[in-house]
Design a protein around this motif. Structure first.
Motif, PDB file in Angstrom:
ATOM      1  N   ASP A  21       0.833  -1.204   0.000  1.00 53.16           N
ATOM      2  CA  ASP A  21       0.000   0.000   0.000  1.00 53.16           C
ATOM      3  C   ASP A  21       0.869   1.255   0.000  1.00 53.16           C
ATOM      4  O   ASP A  21       0.559   2.235  -0.703  1.00 53.16           O
ATOM      5  CB  ASP A  21      -0.920  -0.007   1.226  1.00 53.16           C
ATOM      6  N   GLN A  22       1.974   1.224   0.766  1.00 51.78           N
ATOM      7  CA  GLN A  22       2.877   2.374   0.779  1.00 51.78           C
ATOM      8  C   GLN A  22       3.532   2.582  -0.590  1.00 51.78           C
ATOM      9  O   GLN A  22       3.693   3.719  -1.049  1.00 51.78           O
ATOM     10  CB  GLN A  22       3.950   2.178   1.846  1.00 51.78           C
TER      11      GLN A  22
ATOM     12  N   GLU B  10       1.194   4.251  -2.958  1.00 46.09           N
ATOM     13  CA  GLU B  10       1.089   5.685  -2.684  1.00 46.09           C
ATOM     14  C   GLU B  10       2.306   6.442  -3.223  1.00 46.09           C
ATOM     15  O   GLU B  10       2.187   7.520  -3.804  1.00 46.09           O
ATOM     16  CB  GLU B  10       0.943   5.916  -1.178  1.00 46.09           C
TER      17      GLU B  10
ATOM     18  N   LYS C 126       2.170   6.668  -7.001  1.00 44.92           N
ATOM     19  CA  LYS C 126       1.242   7.710  -7.439  1.00 44.92           C
ATOM     20  C   LYS C 126       1.918   9.077  -7.422  1.00 44.92           C
ATOM     21  O   LYS C 126       1.722   9.907  -8.306  1.00 44.92           O
ATOM     22  CB  LYS C 126       0.006   7.730  -6.537  1.00 44.92           C
TER      23      LYS C 126
END
Length: 383
Positions: free
Chosen positions: A90-91, A94, A97
């Motif tokens: 998930d990190q 991010e 992105k």
């Protein structure tokens, strides 16, 4: 005679008969209930085994409980690791992105332009915050006033940063092979230097295996750019480095061929022309054009000798061939004189090369010819 009592004997016999009847009755009961009796026997056998192996079974049970506790601990640790991996993914998403946003690329390209002293234009954000905008130093929109070289340059910069990132977050960490296909078309010398420096940086990253780029192909027909991009003090003069290779694409009369070179084949445009002279794969027209360019450079531009001076050294048919080789004086090196075209059939190349060598010989420049083609004249040839 005295008679003995038979009662004791009868009692004893009666007891024996009674015992036998009981044994018979027990046996008959066992036969009648064979299934139940078998279960009882098995149970008794296992009870005996358990009794005999009580210590071993206790030790086994202890080991089993200990291993079960270890397995439970490992399962819990695995679950924790899986949770940590999910959090890290998930990190990464991010961060990807943020990396695929346009603002970091705008800042990086503008910083690069400033460091190289390029002030013709810079990048800015458009109104929708999702696209680039090319602006001049005074803030005016430069998208419609870019020169051909500036368009090529900004396209190269976009590609340069694209190969380090990705257009989507899912592809930013994937390995890649990069191809630069003649990236210096229409560029001036300053921009050519910038492009060469950036590509050399990419090549060094591939050598050090420090990024996602695993291999680089560089295609060009510009000799100066090739020398600039391939300069490496560590490379021996007669061979290539272990992580690189050099190739030449030669256009023939009926197609093209690709040849691998053991060392860097390009040293200068003039030397490259001599490489074509030494090659036996050129067509007659291509060879004639190559010979003209060599003669132009060596005799007229460097030596100050005119066409008539050289052609006067020949007679007959060879003089016509010599005039054909010097025909660039009037019409340029890319034209063919119909009135000076010599049809030699299958021996056209041999005739051109022979007269070409004789030009150097008769002009007293045979040493230069031998140096460039890598041969030594024999006494017979000199005679």
């Amino acid at each position: 005679m005295e008679l003995e009592q038979v009662t004791p004997l009868l009692d004893k016999l009666q007891n024996m008969v009674s015992t036998a009847n009981q044994a018979i009755s027990s046996h008959n009961n066992t036969v009648s209930n064979i299934a139940t009796e078998k279960k009882n026997l098995i149970s008794q056998v296992w009870r005996f085994v358990v009794s005999e192996l009580a210590d071993d079974l206790t030790l086994y049970q202890q080991k089993k409980e200990r291993l079960n506790q270890i397995v439970q601990g490992m399962e819990k640790s695995l679950q924790d690791k899986q949770k940590d991996r999910k959090d890290l993914r998930d990190q990464i998403k991010e961060l990807e992105k943020k990396t695929t946003s346009i603002q970091p690329t705008i800042a990086a390209i503008n910083d690069l332009l400033q460091r190289f002293g390029f002030h013709s234009f810079q990048l800015g954000e458009s109104d929708d915050d999702r696209h680039y905008q090319i602006v001049r130093e005074n803030g005016e929109d430069a998208s419609r006033s870019l020169s051909e070289g500036e368009k090529t340059f900004i396209t190269f910069l976009y590609f340069y940063y694209l190969i380090r990132g990705a257009q989507t977050p899912s592809g930013i960490t994937s390995n890649r092979v990069v191809v630069f296909d003649d990236p210096i078309s229409s560029l001036d010398s300053d921009i050519l230097y910038i492009v060469s420096s950036l590509i050399k940086g990419v090549m060094e990253e591939v050598r050090s295996e420090a990024g996602q780029i695993k291999q680089v192909f560089l295609l060009t027909h510009n000799v100066y750019f090739h020398k600039e991009i391939t300069f490496n003090q560590k490379r021996p003069a007669d061979q290539a480095l272990k992580e690189e290779s050099f190739w030449l694409v030669k256009k023939l009369q009926h197609g093209s061929v690709v040849e691998r070179c053991e060392a860097n084949p390009i040293r200068s445009a003039y030397e490259l022309l001599w490489e074509d002279v030494k090659s036996a794969s050129l067509s007659s027209i291509s060879l004639q054009n190559t010979l003209r360019r060599i003669l132009e450079n060596y005799f007229t531009m460097w030596g100050g000798m005119g066409k008539d001076e050289v052609c006067a050294l020949f007679d007959g048919r060879d003089k016509l061939v010599c005039q054909s080789l010097f025909s660039w004086v009037n019409d340029g090196s890319h034209s063919i004189h119909d009135d000076l075209y010599i049809n030699h059939g299958e021996k056209t190349n041999e005739t051109y090369l022979r007269v070409f060598r004789d030009i150097f010989d008769k002009a007293g420049q045979l040493g230069h010819y031998e140096m460039m083609v890598g041969e030594q004249a024999t006494l017979a040839e000199e005679a």
